[in-house]
Design a protein around this motif. Structure first.
Motif, PDB file in Angstrom:
ATOM      1  N   VAL A 100       1.864   9.226   2.374  1.00  0.00           N
ATOM      2  CA  VAL A 100       2.426   7.900   2.119  1.00  0.00           C
ATOM      3  C   VAL A 100       1.298   6.878   1.958  1.00  0.00           C
ATOM      4  O   VAL A 100       1.309   6.060   1.031  1.00  0.00           O
ATOM      5  CB  VAL A 100       3.396   7.484   3.248  1.00  0.00           C
ATOM      6  CG1 VAL A 100       3.790   6.019   3.127  1.00  0.00           C
ATOM      7  CG2 VAL A 100       4.639   8.359   3.205  1.00  0.00           C
ATOM      8  N   GLY A 101       0.303   6.939   2.832  1.00  0.00           N
ATOM      9  CA  GLY A 101      -0.836   6.021   2.729  1.00  0.00           C
ATOM     10  C   GLY A 101      -1.601   6.187   1.431  1.00  0.00           C
ATOM     11  O   GLY A 101      -1.981   5.196   0.788  1.00  0.00           O
ATOM     12  N   SER A 102      -1.806   7.432   1.021  1.00  0.00           N
ATOM     13  CA  SER A 102      -2.537   7.653  -0.240  1.00  0.00           C
ATOM     14  C   SER A 102      -1.704   7.224  -1.441  1.00  0.00           C
ATOM     15  O   SER A 102      -2.247   6.783  -2.451  1.00  0.00           O
ATOM     16  CB  SER A 102      -2.967   9.112  -0.371  1.00  0.00           C
ATOM     17  OG  SER A 102      -1.848   9.947  -0.547  1.00  0.00           O
ATOM     18  N   SER A 103      -0.381   7.323  -1.341  1.00  0.00           N
ATOM     19  CA  SER A 103       0.488   6.855  -2.421  1.00  0.00           C
ATOM     20  C   SER A 103       0.342   5.352  -2.607  1.00  0.00           C
ATOM     21  O   SER A 103       0.193   4.856  -3.727  1.00  0.00           O
ATOM     22  CB  SER A 103       1.944   7.209  -2.099  1.00  0.00           C
ATOM     23  OG  SER A 103       2.828   6.581  -2.996  1.00  0.00           O
ATOM     24  N   ILE A 104       0.367   4.628  -1.489  1.00  0.00           N
ATOM     25  CA  ILE A 104       0.219   3.173  -1.560  1.00  0.00           C
ATOM     26  C   ILE A 104      -1.164   2.808  -2.090  1.00  0.00           C
ATOM     27  O   ILE A 104      -1.305   1.943  -2.957  1.00  0.00           O
ATOM     28  CB  ILE A 104       0.481   2.543  -0.177  1.00  0.00           C
ATOM     29  CG1 ILE A 104       1.959   2.731   0.202  1.00  0.00           C
ATOM     30  CG2 ILE A 104       0.101   1.064  -0.162  1.00  0.00           C
ATOM     31  CD1 ILE A 104       2.272   2.401   1.641  1.00  0.00           C
ATOM     32  N   ALA A 105      -2.201   3.482  -1.585  1.00  0.00           N
ATOM     33  CA  ALA A 105      -3.558   3.192  -2.050  1.00  0.00           C
ATOM     34  C   ALA A 105      -3.716   3.486  -3.535  1.00  0.00           C
ATOM     35  O   ALA A 105      -4.333   2.714  -4.271  1.00  0.00           O
ATOM     36  CB  ALA A 105      -4.568   4.000  -1.237  1.00  0.00           C
ATOM     37  N   SER A 106      -3.142   4.589  -3.992  1.00  0.00           N
ATOM     38  CA  SER A 106      -3.228   4.935  -5.410  1.00  0.00           C
ATOM     39  C   SER A 106      -2.526   3.898  -6.272  1.00  0.00           C
ATOM     40  O   SER A 106      -3.066   3.443  -7.284  1.00  0.00           O
ATOM     41  CB  SER A 106      -2.610   6.319  -5.639  1.00  0.00           C
ATOM     42  OG  SER A 106      -2.550   6.626  -7.014  1.00  0.00           O
ATOM     43  N   ALA A 114       8.379  -0.968  -6.835  1.00  0.00           N
ATOM     44  CA  ALA A 114       8.191   0.419  -7.274  1.00  0.00           C
ATOM     45  C   ALA A 114       7.179   1.136  -6.383  1.00  0.00           C
ATOM     46  O   ALA A 114       7.353   2.313  -6.054  1.00  0.00           O
ATOM     47  CB  ALA A 114       7.750   0.467  -8.730  1.00  0.00           C
ATOM     48  N   ALA A 115       6.103   0.446  -5.977  1.00  0.00           N
ATOM     49  CA  ALA A 115       5.112   1.062  -5.089  1.00  0.00           C
ATOM     50  C   ALA A 115       5.736   1.407  -3.742  1.00  0.00           C
ATOM     51  O   ALA A 115       5.483   2.483  -3.184  1.00  0.00           O
ATOM     52  CB  ALA A 115       3.918   0.132  -4.902  1.00  0.00           C
TER      53      ALA A 115
END
Length: 161
Positions: free
Chosen positions: A79-85, A102-103
């Motif tokens: 989840v953290g990497s999704s937000i960072a990406s 969307a993020a």
């Protein structure tokens, strides 16, 4: 200093590649390969414009980092990497970043898809687990992206050519 760095860098690379008997690297490579294949299918059959290197890199890093972790750290890292990406890497790479809604939706769906992938990999066992987990996660991502496009059609539009 250059000589010392030259001596340290190969050792660091070897340590990274052989972590957990090479299984971390295998897990990262499986995640990146499945993501790249998934994007290729989307380009060929669903009108996606181009490969997204941020997603491929994100798949490698999260699969590498989360190998051998329990379900909760694995899901939180995804989840953290999704937000960072979505909010950092894509704007830095001049890719079209999603809006905040969307993020956030991507982060929530990644929570579910990474949980599914974790358990699919756990069931498949140590050798087949990283690949099975990556495939299960990617299939779940496809399903969730269809739902997201129906719920948030304006925020998931592709870049214009």
């Amino acid at each position: 200093m250059t000589g010392a760095a030259g001596l340290v860098a190969p050792e660091v690379g070897i340590a990274i590649a052989t972590a957990n008997g090479g299984m971390r690297t295998y897990s990262g490579a499986a995640g990146a390969a499945v993501n790249a294949a998934s994007q290729g299918i989307q380009i060929a059959f669903h009108g996606k414009d181009e490969l997204d290197p941020a997603h491929i890199g994100n798949a490698f890093v999260t699969s590498y980092v989360t190998f051998g972790m329990g379900a909760v750290p694995n899901v939180l890292t995804n989840v953290g990497s999704s937000i960072a990406s979505d909010m950092l890497a894509k704007p830095a790479m001049s890719a079209t970043p999603p809006d905040r809604v969307a993020a956030a939706t991507n982060a929530v769906t990644n929570m579910g898809t990474s949980t599914l992938g974790y358990y699919a990999g756990d069931i498949a066992g140590e050798q087949a687990g990283p690949l099975a987990g990556a495939i299960a996660t990617e299939i779940a991502n496809w399903i969730s992206s269809v739902g997201q496009k129906r719920i948030l059609p304006a925020s998931n539009s592709t870049k214009e050519k």
